[in-house]
Design a protein around this motif. Structure first.
Motif, PDB file in Angstrom:
ATOM      1  N   VAL B 144       0.852  -1.194   0.000  1.00  0.00           N
ATOM      2  CA  VAL B 144       0.000   0.000   0.000  1.00  0.00           C
ATOM      3  C   VAL B 144       0.887   1.243   0.000  1.00  0.00           C
ATOM      4  O   VAL B 144       0.702   2.171  -0.801  1.00  0.00           O
ATOM      5  N   GLU B 145       1.869   1.253   0.882  1.00  0.00           N
ATOM      6  CA  GLU B 145       2.767   2.398   1.040  1.00  0.00           C
ATOM      7  C   GLU B 145       3.487   2.732  -0.267  1.00  0.00           C
ATOM      8  O   GLU B 145       3.611   3.896  -0.641  1.00  0.00           O
ATOM      9  N   HIS B 146       3.959   1.702  -0.965  1.00  0.00           N
ATOM     10  CA  HIS B 146       4.779   1.925  -2.171  1.00  0.00           C
ATOM     11  C   HIS B 146       3.973   1.840  -3.458  1.00  0.00           C
ATOM     12  O   HIS B 146       4.555   1.870  -4.537  1.00  0.00           O
ATOM     13  N   ASP B 147       2.639   1.691  -3.340  1.00  0.00           N
ATOM     14  CA  ASP B 147       1.815   1.647  -4.551  1.00  0.00           C
ATOM     15  C   ASP B 147       2.270   0.495  -5.449  1.00  0.00           C
ATOM     16  O   ASP B 147       2.492   0.687  -6.647  1.00  0.00           O
ATOM     17  N   GLY B 148       2.419  -0.699  -4.855  1.00  0.00           N
ATOM     18  CA  GLY B 148       2.979  -1.828  -5.593  1.00  0.00           C
ATOM     19  C   GLY B 148       1.989  -2.538  -6.489  1.00  0.00           C
ATOM     20  O   GLY B 148       2.011  -3.770  -6.578  1.00  0.00           O
ATOM     21  N   PHE B 149       1.106  -1.798  -7.117  1.00  0.00           N
ATOM     22  CA  PHE B 149       0.080  -2.416  -7.970  1.00  0.00           C
ATOM     23  C   PHE B 149      -0.617  -1.326  -8.755  1.00  0.00           C
ATOM     24  O   PHE B 149      -0.506  -0.147  -8.440  1.00  0.00           O
ATOM     25  N   GLN B 150      -1.323  -1.773  -9.800  1.00  0.00           N
ATOM     26  CA  GLN B 150      -2.282  -0.862 -10.431  1.00  0.00           C
ATOM     27  C   GLN B 150      -3.646  -1.524 -10.380  1.00  0.00           C
ATOM     28  O   GLN B 150      -4.484  -1.151  -9.586  1.00  0.00           O
ATOM     29  N   CYS B 151      -3.854  -2.595 -11.178  1.00  0.00           N
ATOM     30  CA  CYS B 151      -5.178  -3.236 -11.149  1.00  0.00           C
ATOM     31  C   CYS B 151      -5.348  -4.130  -9.926  1.00  0.00           C
ATOM     32  O   CYS B 151      -6.452  -4.361  -9.476  1.00  0.00           O
ATOM     33  N   GLY B 152      -4.248  -4.658  -9.385  1.00  0.00           N
ATOM     34  CA  GLY B 152      -4.310  -5.444  -8.154  1.00  0.00           C
ATOM     35  C   GLY B 152      -4.556  -6.926  -8.334  1.00  0.00           C
ATOM     36  O   GLY B 152      -4.585  -7.670  -7.358  1.00  0.00           O
ATOM     37  N   PRO B 185      23.614 -14.185   0.285  1.00  0.00           N
ATOM     38  CA  PRO B 185      23.769 -12.856  -0.307  1.00  0.00           C
ATOM     39  C   PRO B 185      22.820 -11.825   0.295  1.00  0.00           C
ATOM     40  O   PRO B 185      21.787 -12.185   0.872  1.00  0.00           O
ATOM     41  N   GLU B 186      23.223 -10.552   0.171  1.00  0.00           N
ATOM     42  CA  GLU B 186      22.332  -9.448   0.519  1.00  0.00           C
ATOM     43  C   GLU B 186      21.098  -9.528  -0.374  1.00  0.00           C
ATOM     44  O   GLU B 186      21.178 -10.005  -1.515  1.00  0.00           O
ATOM     45  N   LEU B 187      19.972  -9.059   0.141  1.00  0.00           N
ATOM     46  CA  LEU B 187      18.757  -9.072  -0.676  1.00  0.00           C
ATOM     47  C   LEU B 187      18.751  -7.832  -1.575  1.00  0.00           C
ATOM     48  O   LEU B 187      18.052  -6.851  -1.315  1.00  0.00           O
ATOM     49  N   SER B 188      19.554  -7.886  -2.620  1.00  0.00           N
ATOM     50  CA  SER B 188      19.659  -6.751  -3.554  1.00  0.00           C
ATOM     51  C   SER B 188      18.415  -6.727  -4.449  1.00  0.00           C
ATOM     52  O   SER B 188      17.632  -7.684  -4.471  1.00  0.00           O
ATOM     53  N   ASP B 189      18.258  -5.639  -5.186  1.00  0.00           N
ATOM     54  CA  ASP B 189      17.130  -5.561  -6.120  1.00  0.00           C
ATOM     55  C   ASP B 189      17.203  -6.679  -7.147  1.00  0.00           C
ATOM     56  O   ASP B 189      16.180  -7.239  -7.544  1.00  0.00           O
ATOM     57  N   ALA B 190      18.419  -7.010  -7.588  1.00  0.00           N
ATOM     58  CA  ALA B 190      18.574  -8.095  -8.567  1.00  0.00           C
ATOM     59  C   ALA B 190      18.116  -9.425  -7.968  1.00  0.00           C
ATOM     60  O   ALA B 190      17.458 -10.230  -8.641  1.00  0.00           O
ATOM     61  N   GLU B 191      18.459  -9.649  -6.689  1.00  0.00           N
ATOM     62  CA  GLU B 191      18.017 -10.880  -6.015  1.00  0.00           C
ATOM     63  C   GLU B 191      16.496 -10.901  -5.891  1.00  0.00           C
ATOM     64  O   GLU B 191      15.857 -11.919  -6.139  1.00  0.00           O
ATOM     65  N   ILE B 192      15.905  -9.776  -5.489  1.00  0.00           N
ATOM     66  CA  ILE B 192      14.440  -9.720  -5.340  1.00  0.00           C
ATOM     67  C   ILE B 192      13.775  -9.995  -6.683  1.00  0.00           C
ATOM     68  O   ILE B 192      12.856 -10.809  -6.791  1.00  0.00           O
ATOM     69  N   ARG B 193      14.266  -9.344  -7.726  1.00  0.00           N
ATOM     70  CA  ARG B 193      13.655  -9.508  -9.054  1.00  0.00           C
ATOM     71  C   ARG B 193      13.750 -10.953  -9.534  1.00  0.00           C
ATOM     72  O   ARG B 193      12.780 -11.504 -10.060  1.00  0.00           O
ATOM     73  N   GLU B 194      14.900 -11.573  -9.350  1.00  0.00           N
ATOM     74  CA  GLU B 194      15.062 -12.969  -9.774  1.00  0.00           C
ATOM     75  C   GLU B 194      14.148 -13.892  -8.963  1.00  0.00           C
ATOM     76  O   GLU B 194      13.443 -14.737  -9.498  1.00  0.00           O
ATOM     77  N   TYR B 206       6.504  -3.381 -11.379  1.00  0.00           N
ATOM     78  CA  TYR B 206       7.690  -4.009 -10.786  1.00  0.00           C
ATOM     79  C   TYR B 206       8.559  -3.093  -9.920  1.00  0.00           C
ATOM     80  O   TYR B 206       8.964  -3.493  -8.825  1.00  0.00           O
ATOM     81  N   PRO B 207       8.885  -1.866 -10.371  1.00  0.00           N
ATOM     82  CA  PRO B 207       9.751  -1.030  -9.514  1.00  0.00           C
ATOM     83  C   PRO B 207       9.149  -0.832  -8.122  1.00  0.00           C
ATOM     84  O   PRO B 207       9.864  -0.881  -7.113  1.00  0.00           O
ATOM     85  N   ASN B 208       7.829  -0.645  -8.058  1.00  0.00           N
ATOM     86  CA  ASN B 208       7.191  -0.417  -6.762  1.00  0.00           C
ATOM     87  C   ASN B 208       7.044  -1.710  -5.958  1.00  0.00           C
ATOM     88  O   ASN B 208       7.100  -1.701  -4.728  1.00  0.00           O
ATOM     89  N   ILE B 209       6.866  -2.821  -6.668  1.00  0.00           N
ATOM     90  CA  ILE B 209       6.804  -4.115  -5.983  1.00  0.00           C
ATOM     91  C   ILE B 209       8.159  -4.402  -5.328  1.00  0.00           C
ATOM     92  O   ILE B 209       8.232  -4.791  -4.157  1.00  0.00           O
ATOM     93  N   VAL B 210       9.234  -4.166  -6.083  1.00  0.00           N
ATOM     94  CA  VAL B 210      10.582  -4.388  -5.538  1.00  0.00           C
ATOM     95  C   VAL B 210      10.810  -3.471  -4.337  1.00  0.00           C
ATOM     96  O   VAL B 210      11.317  -3.907  -3.294  1.00  0.00           O
ATOM     97  N   ALA B 211      10.397  -2.209  -4.453  1.00  0.00           N
ATOM     98  CA  ALA B 211      10.578  -1.255  -3.348  1.00  0.00           C
ATOM     99  C   ALA B 211       9.810  -1.707  -2.112  1.00  0.00           C
ATOM    100  O   ALA B 211      10.319  -1.640  -0.980  1.00  0.00           O
ATOM    101  N   ALA B 212       8.599  -2.203  -2.329  1.00  0.00           N
ATOM    102  CA  ALA B 212       7.770  -2.650  -1.197  1.00  0.00           C
ATOM    103  C   ALA B 212       8.424  -3.841  -0.496  1.00  0.00           C
ATOM    104  O   ALA B 212       8.493  -3.896   0.737  1.00  0.00           O
ATOM    105  N   ILE B 213       8.916  -4.786  -1.279  1.00  0.00           N
ATOM    106  CA  ILE B 213       9.522  -5.996  -0.689  1.00  0.00           C
ATOM    107  C   ILE B 213      10.822  -5.622   0.039  1.00  0.00           C
ATOM    108  O   ILE B 213      11.077  -6.093   1.136  1.00  0.00           O
ATOM    109  N   ARG B 214      11.620  -4.742  -0.586  1.00  0.00           N
ATOM    110  CA  ARG B 214      12.873  -4.300   0.048  1.00  0.00           C
ATOM    111  C   ARG B 214      12.559  -3.639   1.394  1.00  0.00           C
ATOM    112  O   ARG B 214      13.212  -3.905   2.404  1.00  0.00           O
ATOM    113  N   ASP B 215      11.516  -2.839   1.399  1.00  0.00           N
ATOM    114  CA  ASP B 215      11.128  -2.116   2.606  1.00  0.00           C
ATOM    115  C   ASP B 215      10.648  -3.053   3.712  1.00  0.00           C
ATOM    116  O   ASP B 215      10.960  -2.894   4.882  1.00  0.00           O
ATOM    117  N   ALA B 216       9.856  -4.079   3.287  1.00  0.00           N
ATOM    118  CA  ALA B 216       9.247  -4.974   4.281  1.00  0.00           C
ATOM    119  C   ALA B 216      10.182  -6.096   4.707  1.00  0.00           C
ATOM    120  O   ALA B 216       9.896  -6.794   5.682  1.00  0.00           O
TER     121      ALA B 216
END
Lengths: 90, 221
Positions: B144-152, B185-194, B206-216
Motif C-alpha cells: 500500500v505504502e509503495h503503490d505496488g500495484f495498479q489493477c491489483g 547474499p544481501e537481498l539486492s534488487d537483482a536478487e528480489i527480481r530474480e 515491478y519497480p514499486n513491488i521491488v521497493a515494497a519488498i525491500r522495505d518490508a
C-alpha cells in the motif's frame, strides 16, 4: 481434465509397485508439468501415485543440503529447477 | 449543480483503481453467492463410481476444513470454489503467472498446479490469512505504502510469494543470480527480481513491488 484415481505412496518401493500394477498410472511429485499437460489432455493418466511423502534416499538430499538448499531435487518446483540443477553440479 | 461540483462527486478513474487494488491487498473475501446475476461456479464433483471423491482434511488460514473432493480439483479451485476464498486469483491456470501463489506449510507454491488431495494434513495460508486481525502483514502495508500495484489482480500472489521468498532468503537458499553459492547474499534488487520472477504483473508495477519488498524485508519474517 480426464478423471483419475489417486493414492499416496509412503516408500519408493510402494510407489514403484503401485505404478507397475496399474495400467495408465503415473507418478506425481510437484505436478507442475504433469498437471499442466493433464489440463490440456495431452496426458490422461488413469491413476496418480503421489511420491511427495516417500522417504527418499538420503544421498541426493545430502548433496543439495551441502550447497545451502534444503530442497530435494526430485520434488523441486519447476520455476526453481535451475537453482537445484546448479546446486547438484557443484 | 455546477460542473465543478459534479466533478467532485463523481469518482475518478484513479479512485476506482485504488479502491479495487486496496480490496485485492486485503484479500476481500465476501463472495455474494446469493446474487442471481453472478451464480457461483459449480464445484467439480465426480459422479463416476469408478472415480470416487476423496476425503481431504487440511488447515486453511488456521481453520480446519474437511472436504470430499473430486481428485481433479486443484488446490486453487478448492480455495476459490469450495471455501469461497477468492483472494487467490486464477490468472493463466498453467503455472506461468503466479497469481495463484499460496503458502503451503510456509512454502510458496502455484496452487493451480497442485491437486487438493495432495495436501491432506497440510497448513495452507492464503492472502486472507496473512493479516493479524485488523493489523496488516508488513508486506501488505508496504505494498500500500509503495503503490505496488495498479489493477491489483496479481497482488495477492505477489504478496504470498514475497512472504515465501523472504523465508527462503533468510534460510540461505541461493538464487540464479547469487554469485557465491552458500554465501547468503544481501537481498539486492537483482536478487528480489530474480526470486520474484515467477510472479508476473501485467501493469508492470515491478519497480514499486521491488521497493515494497525491500522495505518490508526486515520486519516481514
Amino acid at each position: 481434465m480426464k478423471a483419475f484415481t489417486y493414492e499416496r505412496a509412503d516408500s519408493v518401493a510402494a510407489a514403484a509397485r503401485a505404478v507397475a500394477d496399474k495400467p495408465g498410472a503415473k507418478f506425481i511429485a510437484g505436478g507442475t508439468n504433469l498437471l499442466d499437460l493433464m489440463k490440456l489432455e495431452v496426458e490422461t493418466p488413469k491413476h496418480l501415485v503421489d511420491v511427495n511423502r516417500c522417504r527418499s534416499p538420503r544421498s541426493r538430499m545430502h548433496r543439495t543440503a551441502a550447497c545451502g538448499s534444503e530442497r530435494s531435487s526430485a520434488t523441486a518446483i519447476s520455476r526453481r529447477t535451475r537453482v537445484c540443477a546448479r546446486t547438484i553440479r557443484c | 449543480m455546477s460542473e465543478s461540483e459534479r466533478r467532485l462527486l463523481r469518482p475518478t478513474r484513479r479512485q476506482m483503481l485504488e479502491t479495487g487494488a486496496a480490496l485485492a491487498i486485503l484479500g476481500y473475501t465476501k463472495p455474494s453467492f446469493s446474487a442471481e446475476s453472478n451464480p457461483p461456479v459449480t464445484p467439480l464433483s465426480s459422479t463416476d463410481p469408478a472415480m470416487p471423491n476423496v476425503p481431504v482434511r487440511l488447515v486453511v488460514n488456521g481453520t480446519e476444513q474437511r472436504l470430499t473432493l473430486d481428485t481433479r480439483t486443484t488446490l486453487l479451485d478448492m480455495l476459490r470454489e469450495h471455501l469461497g476464498l477468492t483472494g487467490s486469483k486464477k490468472g493463466c491456470d498453467h503455472g506461468q503467472c503466479g497469481a495463484c501463489t499460496v503458502l503451503v506449510d510456509g512454502r510458496r507454491i502455484n496452487s493451480c498446479l497442485s491437486l487438493a488431495v495432495m495436501h491432506d494434513g497440510d497448513k495452507i495460508t492464503t492472502i486472507e490469512g496473512l493479516a493479524d486481525g485488523d493489523r496488516l502483514h508488513p508486506l501488505q502495508a508496504a505494498f500500500v505504502e509503495h503503490d505496488g500495484f495498479q489493477c491489483g489482480y496479481c497482488t495477492p500472489g505477489q504478496i504470498c510469494s514475497a512472504a515465501g521468498m523472504l523465508k527462503e532468503h533468510k534460510a540461505g537458499w541461493p538464487s540464479v543470480v547469487t554469485e557465491e553459492l552458500g554465501s547468503h547474499p544481501e537481498l539486492s534488487d537483482a536478487e528480489i527480481r530474480e526470486r520474484m520472477s515467477g510472479n508476473i504483473c501485467r501493469c508492470s508495477a515491478y519497480p514499486n513491488i521491488v521497493a515494497a519488498i525491500r522495505d518490508a524485508a526486515g520486519e516481514a519474517l
